[in-house]
Design a protein around this motif. Structure first.
Motif, PDB file in Angstrom:
ATOM      1  N   PHE A 101       5.800   6.587   8.225  1.00  0.00           N
ATOM      2  CA  PHE A 101       5.535   6.907   6.856  1.00  0.00           C
ATOM      3  C   PHE A 101       6.176   5.908   6.030  1.00  0.00           C
ATOM      4  CE2 PHE A 101       5.993   8.728   2.537  1.00  0.00           C
ATOM      5  CZ  PHE A 101       4.455   8.853   2.046  1.00  0.00           C
ATOM      6  N   GLY A 102       5.082   5.189   5.000  1.00  0.00           N
ATOM      7  CA  GLY A 102       5.577   4.150   4.325  1.00  0.00           C
ATOM      8  C   GLY A 102       5.607   2.708   4.930  1.00  0.00           C
ATOM      9  N   LYS A 103       5.320   2.653   6.334  1.00  0.00           N
ATOM     10  CA  LYS A 103       5.493   1.455   7.032  1.00  0.00           C
ATOM     11  C   LYS A 103       4.010   1.262   7.822  1.00  0.00           C
ATOM     12  CE  LYS A 103      10.532   1.723   7.657  1.00  0.00           C
ATOM     13  NZ  LYS A 103      11.616   1.579   8.473  1.00  0.00           N
ATOM     14  N   ILE A 104       3.111   1.845   7.234  1.00  0.00           N
ATOM     15  CA  ILE A 104       1.712   1.570   7.951  1.00  0.00           C
ATOM     16  C   ILE A 104       0.685   1.554   6.723  1.00  0.00           C
ATOM     17  CG2 ILE A 104       0.048   2.104   9.517  1.00  0.00           C
ATOM     18  CD1 ILE A 104       1.711   4.007  11.227  1.00  0.00           C
ATOM     19  N   ILE A 105       0.123   0.513   6.658  1.00  0.00           N
ATOM     20  CA  ILE A 105      -1.174   0.280   5.757  1.00  0.00           C
ATOM     21  C   ILE A 105      -2.451   0.249   6.326  1.00  0.00           C
ATOM     22  CG2 ILE A 105      -1.884  -1.386   3.807  1.00  0.00           C
ATOM     23  CD1 ILE A 105       0.757  -2.031   3.226  1.00  0.00           C
ATOM     24  N   ASN A 106      -3.261   0.937   5.676  1.00  0.00           N
ATOM     25  CA  ASN A 106      -4.747   1.028   6.340  1.00  0.00           C
ATOM     26  C   ASN A 106      -5.669   0.476   5.498  1.00  0.00           C
ATOM     27  OD1 ASN A 106      -6.859   1.593   8.469  1.00  0.00           O
ATOM     28  ND2 ASN A 106      -7.400   3.137   6.764  1.00  0.00           N
ATOM     29  N   ILE A 107      -6.638  -0.194   6.022  1.00  0.00           N
ATOM     30  CA  ILE A 107      -7.868  -0.740   4.982  1.00  0.00           C
ATOM     31  C   ILE A 107      -8.842   0.170   5.434  1.00  0.00           C
ATOM     32  CG2 ILE A 107      -8.523  -2.550   6.748  1.00  0.00           C
ATOM     33  CD1 ILE A 107      -9.003  -2.564   2.832  1.00  0.00           C
ATOM     34  N   HIS A 121      -4.086   1.766   1.793  1.00  0.00           N
ATOM     35  CA  HIS A 121      -3.475   2.936   1.330  1.00  0.00           C
ATOM     36  C   HIS A 121      -2.617   3.043   2.591  1.00  0.00           C
ATOM     37  CE1 HIS A 121      -5.543   5.629   4.473  1.00  0.00           C
ATOM     38  NE2 HIS A 121      -6.565   4.852   4.311  1.00  0.00           N
ATOM     39  N   TYR A 122      -1.426   3.926   2.328  1.00  0.00           N
ATOM     40  CA  TYR A 122      -0.519   4.128   3.417  1.00  0.00           C
ATOM     41  C   TYR A 122      -0.874   5.323   4.296  1.00  0.00           C
ATOM     42  CZ  TYR A 122       3.067   1.569   0.838  1.00  0.00           C
ATOM     43  OH  TYR A 122       3.652   0.366   0.149  1.00  0.00           O
ATOM     44  N   VAL A 123      -0.793   5.306   5.589  1.00  0.00           N
ATOM     45  CA  VAL A 123      -1.073   6.047   6.348  1.00  0.00           C
ATOM     46  C   VAL A 123      -0.359   7.303   6.413  1.00  0.00           C
ATOM     47  CG1 VAL A 123      -1.769   6.792   8.979  1.00  0.00           C
ATOM     48  CG2 VAL A 123      -2.289   4.396   8.035  1.00  0.00           C
ATOM     49  N   THR A 124      -1.010   8.685   6.342  1.00  0.00           N
ATOM     50  CA  THR A 124      -0.477  10.035   6.404  1.00  0.00           C
ATOM     51  C   THR A 124      -1.309  10.788   7.500  1.00  0.00           C
ATOM     52  OG1 THR A 124      -1.824  10.725   4.894  1.00  0.00           O
ATOM     53  CG2 THR A 124       0.373   9.853   4.144  1.00  0.00           C
TER      54      THR A 124
END
Length: 285
Positions: free
Chosen positions: A185-191, A221-224
């Motif tokens: 969390f907080g270390k993966i960005i998605n388009i 956004h960050y991935v959750t």
């Protein structure tokens, strides 16, 4: 040796004297403030601050941290101090559509973004030639229901081995597990190729076309664990009309996606993004 540039980000309950306390400590060892941004959330009474610190020769990150520790403790701050001389390492994940990845690689090559891509991971072989041309290790990991958990463990191992600071999903068309999303969390960005929160999931441009929208966009956004609902970093949109087909929407969207993802990654790597619950504070340059 030249001066060092450090970046401090912090958040705490708002009260008088926060900025004065921080800047006084910085002034005591001759540091100069190269950039400063702050925000007070009146609803939650939370204060957010980002300062780029130009420290004189010989002033180490550790010495700045020691000087700030009493202030951090006094105001009960959540604080992070980083050395910008340390080049961030990035893993890019991609499937068949490579436009967003190619734009990232170009922006790094021309120096607009300071990062090192340490690996490209894909469930297809389409981008292997690009990786070879750029001299980047390529990992072809096909994903199915039977091996998904195994492939995600391989990704976690790769993050650890490479020391990657960020994983970028540049149109990686696989849903990550809840476990992986939580662990990184907080270390993966998605388009996401839509202007969230509208049109989540598959084929958002076709969903938008069917609804007759007048604007399309993209969201980084960050991935959750909640699909396409992570804290939003950056968005952009463009006007469209009834005369365009769903394929036209897709074509225009590629450009928006590439720009939005690049900006979001840049903001993250420059420590301009602070996650607050399901939202973000973004100090844009």
């Amino acid at each position: 040796m030249a001066d060092s540039l450090y970046v401090l980000t912090l958040s705490c309950a708002d009260k008088p004297g926060i900025v004065a306390a921080v800047t006084t400590e910085l002034a005591d060892f001759g540091a100069n403030i190269a950039e400063s941004d702050q925000f007070w959330d009146r609803v939650t009474n939370q204060f957010f601050l980002r300062i780029a610190i130009l420290a004189p020769e010989g002033v180490t990150l550790e010495s700045v941290q020691r000087a700030l520790d009493p202030v951090i403790s006094r105001f009960d701050m959540k604080a992070k101090l980083v050395d910008t001389a340390k080049r961030p390492k990035v893993i890019v994940m991609v499937s068949k559509f490579d436009h967003a990845m190619l734009h990232l690689l170009y922006q790094i090559r021309v120096g607009w973004m300071d990062a090192e891509v340490v690996a490209i991971v894909s469930n297809h072989t389409d981008s292997q030639r690009t990786a070879e041309h750029e001299g980047i290790p390529y990992h072809h990991w096909p994903v199915n229901k039977e091996n998904k958990a195994e492939q995600e463990e391989k990704l976690l191992k790769l993050v650890k081995e490479t020391g990657a600071d960020l994983v970028v999903l540049a149109r990686y068309m696989q849903v990550l597990s809840d476990s992986l999303s939580k662990r990184l969390f907080g270390k993966i960005i998605n388009i996401h190729h839509s202007f969230l929160p509208s049109f989540k999931g598959a084929k958002p441009y076709h969903q938008a076309h069917a609804r007759g929208v007048k604007m399309i966009g993209a969201t980084a956004h960050y991935v959750t664990p909640d699909l396409d609902e992570g804290p939003i970093i950056e968005q952009d949109a463009e006007r469209v009309s009834h005369a365009l087909s769903a394929d036209d929407f897709v074509a225009r969207g590629r450009d928006i996606e590439s720009r939005v993802l690049a900006r979001a990654v840049k903001y993250h790597l420059e420590n301009r993004v602070m996650i607050v619950g399901n939202k973000t504070i973004v100090f844009t340059p």
